[in-house]
Design an enzyme around this catalytic site. Sequence first.
Site, PDB file in Angstrom:
ATOM      1  N   SER A  29       0.846  -1.203   0.000  1.00 35.67           N
ATOM      2  CA  SER A  29       0.000   0.000   0.000  1.00 35.67           C
ATOM      3  C   SER A  29       0.877   1.247   0.000  1.00 35.67           C
ATOM      4  O   SER A  29       0.405   2.338   0.251  1.00 35.67           O
ATOM      5  CB  SER A  29      -0.915   0.005   1.234  1.00 35.67           C
ATOM      6  OG  SER A  29      -0.144   0.083   2.419  1.00 35.67           O
ATOM      7  N   HIS A 162     -39.735  22.656  -8.357  1.00 36.63           N
ATOM      8  CA  HIS A 162     -39.912  21.790  -9.545  1.00 36.63           C
ATOM      9  C   HIS A 162     -39.286  22.417 -10.790  1.00 36.63           C
ATOM     10  O   HIS A 162     -39.708  22.140 -11.909  1.00 36.63           O
ATOM     11  CB  HIS A 162     -41.389  21.498  -9.811  1.00 36.63           C
ATOM     12  CG  HIS A 162     -42.166  21.121  -8.586  1.00 36.63           C
ATOM     13  ND1 HIS A 162     -42.312  19.828  -8.167  1.00 36.63           N
ATOM     14  CD2 HIS A 162     -42.803  21.896  -7.663  1.00 36.63           C
ATOM     15  CE1 HIS A 162     -43.039  19.800  -7.047  1.00 36.63           C
ATOM     16  NE2 HIS A 162     -43.336  21.049  -6.717  1.00 36.63           N
ATOM     17  N   SER A 283     -15.095  24.444 -27.174  1.00 33.43           N
ATOM     18  CA  SER A 283     -15.384  23.176 -27.833  1.00 33.43           C
ATOM     19  C   SER A 283     -14.364  22.969 -28.934  1.00 33.43           C
ATOM     20  O   SER A 283     -13.894  23.923 -29.549  1.00 33.43           O
ATOM     21  CB  SER A 283     -16.797  23.221 -28.415  1.00 33.43           C
ATOM     22  OG  SER A 283     -16.909  22.296 -29.474  1.00 33.43           O
ATOM     23  N   LYS A 289     -18.701  28.081 -28.669  1.00 29.27           N
ATOM     24  CA  LYS A 289     -19.091  27.543 -27.367  1.00 29.27           C
ATOM     25  C   LYS A 289     -18.244  28.037 -26.202  1.00 29.27           C
ATOM     26  O   LYS A 289     -17.031  28.205 -26.307  1.00 29.27           O
ATOM     27  CB  LYS A 289     -19.003  26.017 -27.397  1.00 29.27           C
ATOM     28  CG  LYS A 289     -20.001  25.396 -28.325  1.00 29.27           C
ATOM     29  CD  LYS A 289     -21.310  25.129 -27.650  1.00 29.27           C
ATOM     30  CE  LYS A 289     -21.217  23.793 -26.963  1.00 29.27           C
ATOM     31  NZ  LYS A 289     -22.475  23.356 -26.425  1.00 29.27           N
ATOM     32  N   ASN A 291     -18.319  26.499 -22.441  1.00 33.17           N
ATOM     33  CA  ASN A 291     -18.998  25.459 -21.683  1.00 33.17           C
ATOM     34  C   ASN A 291     -18.673  25.513 -20.188  1.00 33.17           C
ATOM     35  O   ASN A 291     -17.537  25.819 -19.804  1.00 33.17           O
ATOM     36  CB  ASN A 291     -18.601  24.079 -22.216  1.00 33.17           C
ATOM     37  CG  ASN A 291     -19.108  23.864 -23.626  1.00 33.17           C
ATOM     38  OD1 ASN A 291     -20.173  24.365 -23.998  1.00 33.17           O
ATOM     39  ND2 ASN A 291     -18.327  23.140 -24.415  1.00 33.17           N
ATOM     40  N   GLU A 296     -19.613  20.914 -14.410  1.00 34.46           N
ATOM     41  CA  GLU A 296     -19.982  19.538 -14.790  1.00 34.46           C
ATOM     42  C   GLU A 296     -19.031  18.513 -14.182  1.00 34.46           C
ATOM     43  O   GLU A 296     -19.447  17.433 -13.755  1.00 34.46           O
ATOM     44  CB  GLU A 296     -19.994  19.414 -16.314  1.00 34.46           C
ATOM     45  CG  GLU A 296     -21.107  20.228 -16.951  1.00 34.46           C
ATOM     46  CD  GLU A 296     -20.970  20.293 -18.468  1.00 34.46           C
ATOM     47  OE1 GLU A 296     -21.893  19.879 -19.151  1.00 34.46           O
ATOM     48  OE2 GLU A 296     -19.925  20.766 -18.957  1.00 34.46           O
ATOM     49  N   TYR A 323      -8.387  -6.294  13.921  1.00 33.46           N
ATOM     50  CA  TYR A 323      -7.840  -5.827  12.646  1.00 33.46           C
ATOM     51  C   TYR A 323      -7.979  -6.908  11.573  1.00 33.46           C
ATOM     52  O   TYR A 323      -7.776  -8.093  11.829  1.00 33.46           O
ATOM     53  CB  TYR A 323      -6.353  -5.456  12.804  1.00 33.46           C
ATOM     54  CG  TYR A 323      -5.720  -5.003  11.496  1.00 33.46           C
ATOM     55  CD1 TYR A 323      -5.806  -3.681  11.093  1.00 33.46           C
ATOM     56  CD2 TYR A 323      -5.081  -5.914  10.649  1.00 33.46           C
ATOM     57  CE1 TYR A 323      -5.269  -3.267   9.884  1.00 33.46           C
ATOM     58  CE2 TYR A 323      -4.545  -5.510   9.446  1.00 33.46           C
ATOM     59  CZ  TYR A 323      -4.636  -4.184   9.071  1.00 33.46           C
ATOM     60  OH  TYR A 323      -4.112  -3.776   7.873  1.00 33.46           O
TER      61      TYR A 323
END
Length: 467
Positions: A29, A162, A283, A289, A291, A296, A323
């Site tokens: 790890s 709504h 874009s 564009k 954006n 997002e 553990y």
Amino acid sequence: MSHEKSKSPLWHGRFSEGPDAEAVAFETSIHVDTRMALDDIRGSVAHAGMLGKSGIIPASESELIVGELRKIAADLEAGAIEIDTGAEDIHSFVEGVLTDRLGDVGRKVHTGRSRNDQIALDERLYLKRAVPELRLAVVSLVKTLVGIASAHTETLLSGYTHLQRAQPVTLAHHLTAWCWMLERDHGRLGDALNRLDRMPLGSGALAGSGLPLDRAAVASELGFAELTRNSLDAVADRDYCLELASALSILMTHLSRFCEEVVIWSTEEFKFIDLSEKWSTGSSIMPQKKNPDFAELIRGRTGKVYGNLIALLTMMKALPLSYDRDMQEDKESLFSAYDTALSSVRVFTYMIGTAKWNVERMASSCTGGHANATDLADYLVRKGMPFRTAHAVAAGVVRECIDSGVSDMVDLPFERFSTHSPLIETDVYAHLTPRACVSARDLPGGPHPSRVAEQIAELEAFVRANG
Ligand code: ARG
């Protein structure tokens, strides 16, 4: 293979065969642990110092170990040594370097300790420094939003339910709503921090230690408020990870919803907000564009944080005490959730802080959708009409407006308006402007500018106290 022949402190006489490379790669790890290297060393410094003071190892050896651990920390920070990605985990790496440098004295650092209590300590130490950074980022987002809100207590905006126009509010009222959600996120992260502020060393692998370790001294040196109470619990639970991942998921939910709004509000159709070019993207095919990709991406990454939470819950749900190695997987999920939340809060702050607000467009959202219909009902209620009747009268007025192509009831001529109820007088118009609708709602928590100013003052105090 004897320990002299191996770099790893975990490689010892119990085993006659070494693991092959694929096995080592599978169980390691170290790549995830890297960020806890200094926390691991800090914990070992406190532990080794205590071993000397308690007479468990000679004071001179304790000093040697502590001194060398500090050098290792400095070397790591300076880049003079690198973390060996062949090590199993951060604990074995640090102990391996220490033993390389100090020989048998280095082999005393792990006296009275297990990697099971060590990892529980390292995670807590790391989180005690990482989570406050995220909390500060949340405060600074609230500060940014409150700054925008202060300038817009009079800026009219349709409130939505709504996603349909509902009743007029103000931009400040809307933005402070998000601030309160973030203020609670800040609180949730703080709650999680308080609960994890307990020092687990001395729990050993699971059953504590027969050596006279001074747990309280280690806790106070490392700045923990308390000791963990039960050695099995201390090595077995990861509820602080679950709690944090839950708090992070809720925080991301808030950001994601806000991002959804930013996406909608930045459309040509809404045009309430104009994102800065720095925090928008173009874009590859459509030259016109701009954006809202950052909004997002935050919305999209929210799913990853939920996934991290579910991974953690699922990992823990069937583990017998104490553990279990499954728990090694906690860090990947927790760190991923933390990193995503921190970068999302930061990026959101820049994005929203540099956006422009289209005051005219927002104001125009308050007219034309009969968002004042409730206010007409309230007007009639104030004149003694039962609310249900008033609701029906207002609905009749809306119906007439729709049938006759009147987009807002303030444009309905009085001779037609008054046919709906004898209680309707010419003063009705003054009650139906968006500004009148907002001003009428002056209960605590409402959109009236002076009520929102109260919220802003409270939020500013929160920022001052926590920034
Ligand atoms: N690297 C482990 C973890 O993150 C700690 C080591 C405990 N390993 C063990 N085999 N007991 O949980």
